[in-house]
Write a protein that holds these residues in place. Structure first.
Motif, PDB file in Angstrom:
ATOM      1  N   ALA A 156       4.948 -12.538  35.310  1.00  0.00           N
ATOM      2  CA  ALA A 156       5.817 -13.352  34.457  1.00  0.00           C
ATOM      3  C   ALA A 156       5.036 -13.911  33.270  1.00  0.00           C
ATOM      4  O   ALA A 156       5.594 -14.068  32.172  1.00  0.00           O
ATOM      5  N   PHE A 157       3.750 -14.208  33.482  1.00  0.00           N
ATOM      6  CA  PHE A 157       2.930 -14.715  32.383  1.00  0.00           C
ATOM      7  C   PHE A 157       2.920 -13.737  31.213  1.00  0.00           C
ATOM      8  O   PHE A 157       3.020 -14.141  30.045  1.00  0.00           O
ATOM      9  N   PHE A 158       2.781 -12.445  31.513  1.00  0.00           N
ATOM     10  CA  PHE A 158       2.702 -11.465  30.434  1.00  0.00           C
ATOM     11  C   PHE A 158       4.016 -11.375  29.657  1.00  0.00           C
ATOM     12  O   PHE A 158       4.017 -11.125  28.451  1.00  0.00           O
ATOM     13  N   ASP A 159       5.141 -11.589  30.346  1.00  0.00           N
ATOM     14  CA  ASP A 159       6.425 -11.651  29.640  1.00  0.00           C
ATOM     15  C   ASP A 159       6.465 -12.892  28.739  1.00  0.00           C
ATOM     16  O   ASP A 159       6.926 -12.825  27.597  1.00  0.00           O
ATOM     17  N   ASP A 160       5.976 -14.019  29.267  1.00  0.00           N
ATOM     18  CA  ASP A 160       5.921 -15.253  28.466  1.00  0.00           C
ATOM     19  C   ASP A 160       4.976 -15.084  27.273  1.00  0.00           C
ATOM     20  O   ASP A 160       5.251 -15.589  26.171  1.00  0.00           O
ATOM     21  N   TYR A 161       3.870 -14.402  27.519  1.00  0.00           N
ATOM     22  CA  TYR A 161       2.894 -14.177  26.453  1.00  0.00           C
ATOM     23  C   TYR A 161       3.519 -13.342  25.336  1.00  0.00           C
ATOM     24  O   TYR A 161       3.315 -13.606  24.138  1.00  0.00           O
ATOM     25  N   HIS A 162       4.294 -12.345  25.732  1.00  0.00           N
ATOM     26  CA  HIS A 162       5.001 -11.501  24.764  1.00  0.00           C
ATOM     27  C   HIS A 162       5.944 -12.346  23.910  1.00  0.00           C
ATOM     28  O   HIS A 162       5.971 -12.236  22.674  1.00  0.00           O
ATOM     29  N   ASN A 163       6.710 -13.221  24.548  1.00  0.00           N
ATOM     30  CA  ASN A 163       7.635 -14.102  23.824  1.00  0.00           C
ATOM     31  C   ASN A 163       6.879 -15.087  22.931  1.00  0.00           C
ATOM     32  O   ASN A 163       7.338 -15.424  21.835  1.00  0.00           O
ATOM     33  N   TYR A 164       5.729 -15.539  23.423  1.00  0.00           N
ATOM     34  CA  TYR A 164       4.883 -16.450  22.632  1.00  0.00           C
ATOM     35  C   TYR A 164       4.429 -15.769  21.342  1.00  0.00           C
ATOM     36  O   TYR A 164       4.466 -16.375  20.258  1.00  0.00           O
ATOM     37  N   LEU A 165       4.013 -14.524  21.428  1.00  0.00           N
ATOM     38  CA  LEU A 165       3.544 -13.797  20.251  1.00  0.00           C
ATOM     39  C   LEU A 165       4.666 -13.645  19.223  1.00  0.00           C
ATOM     40  O   LEU A 165       4.436 -13.760  18.013  1.00  0.00           O
ATOM     41  N   ILE A 166       5.876 -13.381  19.717  1.00  0.00           N
ATOM     42  CA  ILE A 166       7.022 -13.243  18.820  1.00  0.00           C
ATOM     43  C   ILE A 166       7.326 -14.581  18.141  1.00  0.00           C
ATOM     44  O   ILE A 166       7.514 -14.652  16.930  1.00  0.00           O
ATOM     45  N   LYS A 167       7.347 -15.654  18.944  1.00  0.00           N
ATOM     46  CA  LYS A 167       7.686 -16.975  18.426  1.00  0.00           C
ATOM     47  C   LYS A 167       6.753 -17.412  17.319  1.00  0.00           C
ATOM     48  O   LYS A 167       7.183 -17.995  16.311  1.00  0.00           O
ATOM     49  N   TRP A 168       5.459 -17.142  17.480  1.00  0.00           N
ATOM     50  CA  TRP A 168       4.473 -17.630  16.522  1.00  0.00           C
ATOM     51  C   TRP A 168       4.042 -16.591  15.504  1.00  0.00           C
ATOM     52  O   TRP A 168       3.024 -16.733  14.827  1.00  0.00           O
ATOM     53  N   GLY A 169       4.825 -15.522  15.399  1.00  0.00           N
ATOM     54  CA  GLY A 169       4.562 -14.536  14.368  1.00  0.00           C
ATOM     55  C   GLY A 169       3.279 -13.760  14.581  1.00  0.00           C
ATOM     56  O   GLY A 169       2.704 -13.244  13.615  1.00  0.00           O
ATOM     57  N   GLU A 170       2.817 -13.655  15.825  1.00  0.00           N
ATOM     58  CA  GLU A 170       1.572 -12.942  16.112  1.00  0.00           C
ATOM     59  C   GLU A 170       1.827 -11.603  16.803  1.00  0.00           C
ATOM     60  O   GLU A 170       0.906 -10.927  17.235  1.00  0.00           O
ATOM     61  N   TYR A 171       3.102 -11.239  16.884  1.00  0.00           N
ATOM     62  CA  TYR A 171       3.474 -10.000  17.579  1.00  0.00           C
ATOM     63  C   TYR A 171       3.075  -8.772  16.773  1.00  0.00           C
ATOM     64  O   TYR A 171       3.153  -8.758  15.549  1.00  0.00           O
TER      65      TYR A 171
END
Length: 231
Positions: free
Chosen positions: A128-143
């Motif tokens: 689940a962390f890796f899914d959250d990390y993915h969403n974090y990258l999108i949110k902060w423009g780091e994706y």
């Protein structure tokens, strides 16, 4: 000064072990901890939640780096303040404003994304962390498509380490169905390479070799506290 800073943080995370200017532990096939990134602009630092899969042969070289790094099987997330900017801590705060440091420690402990440190953690929570990390990258423009590939690679390595072949197969099917997501920018082709060759490499990982390599790296990291992932 950094030794004093690490010692202070270590009091709040007593089971983590100092290594190369970081605080680290191993949980199953993962190495996790706190990395202290010095600012190039002044006498301050940002605490990062840091870790990765112990598949990398040169993982000790990677964790030595005192800057943000995107490496095969590694990730890092900088702590943010309540204004959603990096939580810079001045070296002098450890002398004159320790409450500010303590607030950072509290935020780190109670972060809604970070994997809990110094305890056994369930496999579901790790994934689940890796899914959250993915969403974090999108949110902060780091994706980027390269970082998406990194997330999938780490999830796959963890599943294979525990011989979860069925879940690994489902994950690879998910990647193939979302092939278009790896062409939203040019970072995948520039950093990872050809999509079909990449998928083929994920499908043909030697599980025994993977397990042996990770376990050997864990022996090298024997000075760290070692926990296991729970099922």
């Amino acid at each position: 000064m950094m030794k004093k800073i690490i010692k202070y943080w270590n009091q709040s995370f007593p089971t983590l072990k100092p290594k190369y200017g970081n605080l680290m532990e191993t949980i199953g096939p993962l190495i996790l901890g706190i990395k202290f990134i010095k600012s190039p602009y002044g006498e301050d630092y940002v605490p990062f939640f840091y870790g990765g899969v112990l598949w990398d042969h040169d993982y000790f070289q990677v964790i030595k780096y005192q800057y943000e790094v995107l490496s095969s099987s590694f990730f890092n997330i900088g702590l943010l303040n309540n204004k959603d900017s990096r939580y810079f801590i001045d070296f002098s705060d450890h002398e004159s404003n320790i409450q500010y440091v303590d607030k950072a420690i509290s935020l780190f402990k109670n972060h809604d994304i970070f994997i809990p440190l110094a305890c056994n953690v369930s496999l579901d929570k790790i994934l689940a962390f890796f899914d959250d990390y993915h969403n974090y990258l999108i949110k902060w423009g780091e994706y980027s498509s390269a970082k998406l590939a990194l997330i999938y690679e780490m999830k796959n390595l963890i599943l294979l380490y525990y011989n979860e072949k069925k879940l690994s197969s489902q994950l690879l099917d998910e990647i193939k169905k979302n092939r278009h997501r790896f062409y939203l920018d040019n970072s995948f082709e520039r950093i990872v390479g050809n999509f079909d060759l990449w998928i083929n490499s994920l499908e043909n990982i030697d599980i025994k070799d993977l397990q042996s390599n990770i376990n050997n790296n864990k022996k090298t990291a024997k000075s760290f506290v070692d926990y296991e992932i729970l099922f």
